[in-house]
Design a protein around this motif. Structure first.
Motif, PDB file in Angstrom:
ATOM      1  N   LEU A 165     -47.334  18.251  83.354  1.00 43.25           N
ATOM      2  CA  LEU A 165     -47.444  19.170  84.489  1.00 43.25           C
ATOM      3  C   LEU A 165     -47.019  20.588  84.116  1.00 43.25           C
ATOM      4  N   PHE A 166     -46.012  20.708  83.285  1.00 39.80           N
ATOM      5  CA  PHE A 166     -45.423  22.015  83.012  1.00 39.80           C
ATOM      6  C   PHE A 166     -46.371  22.964  82.272  1.00 39.80           C
ATOM      7  N   PRO A 167     -47.049  22.544  81.197  1.00 38.46           N
ATOM      8  CA  PRO A 167     -48.019  23.467  80.583  1.00 38.46           C
ATOM      9  C   PRO A 167     -49.227  23.751  81.466  1.00 38.46           C
ATOM     10  N   ILE A 168     -49.680  22.749  82.222  1.00 41.60           N
ATOM     11  CA  ILE A 168     -50.835  22.962  83.100  1.00 41.60           C
ATOM     12  C   ILE A 168     -50.492  23.973  84.184  1.00 41.60           C
ATOM     13  N   TYR A 169     -49.352  23.780  84.844  1.00 39.19           N
ATOM     14  CA  TYR A 169     -48.921  24.710  85.888  1.00 39.19           C
ATOM     15  C   TYR A 169     -48.687  26.112  85.317  1.00 39.19           C
ATOM     16  N   SER A 170     -48.167  26.187  84.096  1.00 40.59           N
ATOM     17  CA  SER A 170     -47.897  27.490  83.477  1.00 40.59           C
ATOM     18  C   SER A 170     -49.174  28.282  83.275  1.00 40.59           C
ATOM     19  N   VAL A 171     -50.219  27.623  82.802  1.00 39.86           N
ATOM     20  CA  VAL A 171     -51.500  28.300  82.579  1.00 39.86           C
ATOM     21  C   VAL A 171     -52.086  28.804  83.892  1.00 39.86           C
ATOM     22  N   VAL A 172     -52.043  27.971  84.927  1.00 35.41           N
ATOM     23  CA  VAL A 172     -52.588  28.373  86.229  1.00 35.41           C
ATOM     24  C   VAL A 172     -51.812  29.567  86.790  1.00 35.41           C
ATOM     25  N   LEU A 173     -50.489  29.530  86.670  1.00 40.12           N
ATOM     26  CA  LEU A 173     -49.661  30.628  87.175  1.00 40.12           C
ATOM     27  C   LEU A 173     -49.917  31.922  86.405  1.00 40.12           C
ATOM     28  N   LEU A 174     -50.109  31.829  85.103  1.00 44.15           N
ATOM     29  CA  LEU A 174     -50.395  33.021  84.302  1.00 44.15           C
ATOM     30  C   LEU A 174     -51.709  33.664  84.749  1.00 44.15           C
ATOM     31  N   ILE A 175     -52.717  32.838  84.995  1.00 44.72           N
ATOM     32  CA  ILE A 175     -54.005  33.342  85.491  1.00 44.72           C
ATOM     33  C   ILE A 175     -53.814  34.010  86.851  1.00 44.72           C
ATOM     34  N   ALA A 176     -53.021  33.372  87.726  1.00 50.03           N
ATOM     35  CA  ALA A 176     -52.788  33.913  89.070  1.00 50.03           C
ATOM     36  C   ALA A 176     -52.077  35.265  89.005  1.00 50.03           C
ATOM     37  N   VAL A 177     -51.104  35.397  88.109  1.00 49.01           N
ATOM     38  CA  VAL A 177     -50.377  36.666  87.961  1.00 49.01           C
ATOM     39  C   VAL A 177     -51.333  37.785  87.548  1.00 49.01           C
ATOM     40  N   ILE A 178     -52.174  37.526  86.557  1.00 46.46           N
ATOM     41  CA  ILE A 178     -53.110  38.544  86.066  1.00 46.46           C
ATOM     42  C   ILE A 178     -54.126  38.917  87.144  1.00 46.46           C
ATOM     43  N   TYR A 179     -54.651  37.905  87.836  1.00 47.08           N
ATOM     44  CA  TYR A 179     -55.662  38.130  88.882  1.00 47.08           C
ATOM     45  C   TYR A 179     -55.090  38.986  90.005  1.00 47.08           C
ATOM     46  N   LEU A 180     -53.887  38.624  90.482  1.00 49.86           N
ATOM     47  CA  LEU A 180     -53.284  39.367  91.580  1.00 49.86           C
ATOM     48  C   LEU A 180     -52.911  40.788  91.154  1.00 49.86           C
ATOM     49  N   TYR A 181     -52.449  40.939  89.911  1.00 48.87           N
ATOM     50  CA  TYR A 181     -52.014  42.256  89.432  1.00 48.87           C
ATOM     51  C   TYR A 181     -53.158  43.268  89.442  1.00 48.87           C
ATOM     52  N   VAL A 182     -54.368  42.836  89.114  1.00 51.02           N
ATOM     53  CA  VAL A 182     -55.487  43.781  88.976  1.00 51.02           C
ATOM     54  C   VAL A 182     -56.198  44.038  90.303  1.00 51.02           C
ATOM     55  N   VAL A 183     -55.899  43.256  91.348  1.00 47.17           N
ATOM     56  CA  VAL A 183     -56.582  43.414  92.637  1.00 47.17           C
ATOM     57  C   VAL A 183     -55.753  44.308  93.556  1.00 47.17           C
ATOM     58  N   LYS A 184     -56.404  45.297  94.156  1.00 46.12           N
ATOM     59  CA  LYS A 184     -55.722  46.192  95.102  1.00 46.12           C
ATOM     60  C   LYS A 184     -55.808  45.597  96.504  1.00 46.12           C
ATOM     61  N   ILE A 185     -54.649  45.527  97.166  1.00 49.17           N
ATOM     62  CA  ILE A 185     -54.592  44.976  98.521  1.00 49.17           C
ATOM     63  C   ILE A 185     -53.988  46.020  99.452  1.00 49.17           C
ATOM     64  N   ASP A 186     -54.694  46.325 100.533  1.00 47.00           N
ATOM     65  CA  ASP A 186     -54.207  47.271 101.529  1.00 47.00           C
ATOM     66  C   ASP A 186     -53.395  46.506 102.573  1.00 47.00           C
ATOM     67  N   GLU A 187     -52.085  46.671 102.527  1.00 50.39           N
ATOM     68  CA  GLU A 187     -51.212  45.949 103.434  1.00 50.39           C
ATOM     69  C   GLU A 187     -51.103  46.677 104.771  1.00 50.39           C
ATOM     70  N   GLN A 188     -51.189  45.907 105.848  1.00 48.32           N
ATOM     71  CA  GLN A 188     -51.112  46.469 107.189  1.00 48.32           C
ATOM     72  C   GLN A 188     -49.654  46.718 107.562  1.00 48.32           C
ATOM     73  N   LYS A 189     -49.354  47.956 107.955  1.00 50.48           N
ATOM     74  CA  LYS A 189     -47.990  48.300 108.371  1.00 50.48           C
ATOM     75  C   LYS A 189     -48.051  49.140 109.627  1.00 50.48           C
TER      76      LYS A 189
END
Length: 384
Positions: A165-189
């Motif tokens: 589980l640990f290497p599989i989860y690590s790979v998925v989390l690494l992909i998620a970090v990169i994906y979220l980092y490059v996407v711009k999100i306009d937060e409602q305030k």
């Protein structure tokens, strides 16, 4: 605003990663056997998974009110990733290191809950927040289910165990970090809203509507954890299932029903209002729990378990989104309070166990029935 799948994609992926924190449940019995733990030491596994929900949720909600939800979401992913990598580097030789890793994984899951639920509103079209939150919980259910399914498949096909589980989860989390980092999100305030503070959080908790809804989350999570933990015992008690070989299917079937229900909830909420759907889904859950008492065979028992999972599936996102939609200007404080209430998963099962010890296992399920009955009654509550 149309659904922007480029911006919502990493949020759904974050919900998938959120489910990885639930691995502490399926891991407990396996770690107890591998590390020859006492029951108390094994209990530390689930304790590490839940404790940070109670300690960090409100402080991080206040922090993200000043920083940003995206930042907290990224921070949660990074902390969880560190927690997953540490045991791999240590070759799983130290139980103490593994406990520390699970604490970091629980910390990451806490931050993902605090930021993920309100940020979903930022990437959702008008009026579709409840729908998207249910879909998000569907992805979380997939992550939760993986904690039990992947080790079973690994043992059957690759002669491996829970460590995969640990290497599989690590790979998925690494992909998620990169994906979220490059996407711009306009937060409602709301620029006119006063900044969140501990005072504003306490003031919200004094609001009867918010208090009742937070209590609903506390009771729901406690009921869900009780079900996932005790359904194998139910099958053993009622139908003489061997817990080690067949009882686990009670939990797996429950999680499959949760996953199915959350997907269906995302569809149903396209045409049914959240408040009405909350009434329907709690009725289904209560019928499923009552079915456990009258099931004449294992087949009917599994049908009841499936109904419970379907009914439970959308309670969390519905209660959460209904409350946020009622007071969107306080979404960060509400998110912090509701994620703190997840600690109900540590306390309600204790009440279930006490009732079961004093009376019987089936009497313990009355505790879950009372929890869901409260939420059903709350669905008729009108905020003034």
């Amino acid at each position: 605003m149309k659904n922007n799948y480029l911006k919502s994609g990493p949020i759904f992926l974050a919900f998938l990663c959120m489910g990885f924190g639930d691995v502490v449940g399926p891991l407990t019995s396996q770690l107890q056997a591998d590390y020859e733990l006492t029951n108390f030491m094994a209990g530390l596994v689930t304790f590490m998974g839940f404790i940070m929900f109670g300690l960090l949720s409100v402080p991080m909600a206040l922090f993200q009110d000043r920083k940003s939800r995206k930042f907290v979401l990224l921070l949660g992913m990074v902390i969880a990733l560190i927690g997953l990598v540490l045991p791999i580097l240590g070759d799983f030789s130290s139980f103490g290191l593994l406990l520390g890793a699970l604490l970091l994984l629980g910390t990451g899951a806490t931050l993902l809950q605090v930021a993920g639920n309100p940020i979903m509103r930022d990437v959702s079209p008008e009026g579709k927040y409840s729908r998207n939150l249910s879909f998000g919980q569907f992805f979380k259910a997939i992550g939760s289910l993986s904690g039990a399914l992947i080790p079973l498949m690994a043992a059957k096909y690759w002669n491996l165990d829970w460590k995969i589980l640990f290497p599989i989860y690590s790979v998925v989390l690494l992909i998620a970090v990169i994906y979220l980092y490059v996407v711009k999100i306009d937060e409602q305030k709301d620029e006119e809203a006063t900044p969140a503070s501990f005072g504003s959080v306490l003031a919200l908790l004094k609001n009867p509507y918010v208090f009742f809804m937070v209590l609903a989350i506390f009771l729901y999570v406690g009921a869900e954890v009780s079900m996932s933990a005790k359904l194998p015992n139910y099958l053993a008690h009622q139908f003489n299932y061997d817990i080690k070989e067949l009882g686990l299917w009670g939990t797996l079937f429950f999680f499959l029903a949760l996953m199915t229900g959350r997907f269906l909830g995302g569809v149903i909420l396209n045409w049914m209002s959240p408040t009405r759907f909350l009434k329907v889904t709690t009725i289904i859950a209560m019928l499923g729990i009552l079915g456990l008492y009258i099931a004449p065979s294992a087949v009917v028992g599994f049908v009841s378990i499936f109904l419970i999972g379907l009914g439970f599936a959308n309670i969390f996102p519905l209660v959460f989104s209904i409350t946020i939609d009622a007071m969107p200007e306080r979404s960060n404080e509400i998110s912090g309070l509701m994620v703190t209430a997840i600690i109900g998963g540590a306390f309600v099962p204790l009440i279930f166990g006490a009732v079961a010890d004093i009376f019987s296992l089936m009497a313990g399920f009355v505790v879950t029935l009372v929890c869901i009955g409260y939420i059903f009654g709350l669905s008729f509550y009108k905020r003034k």
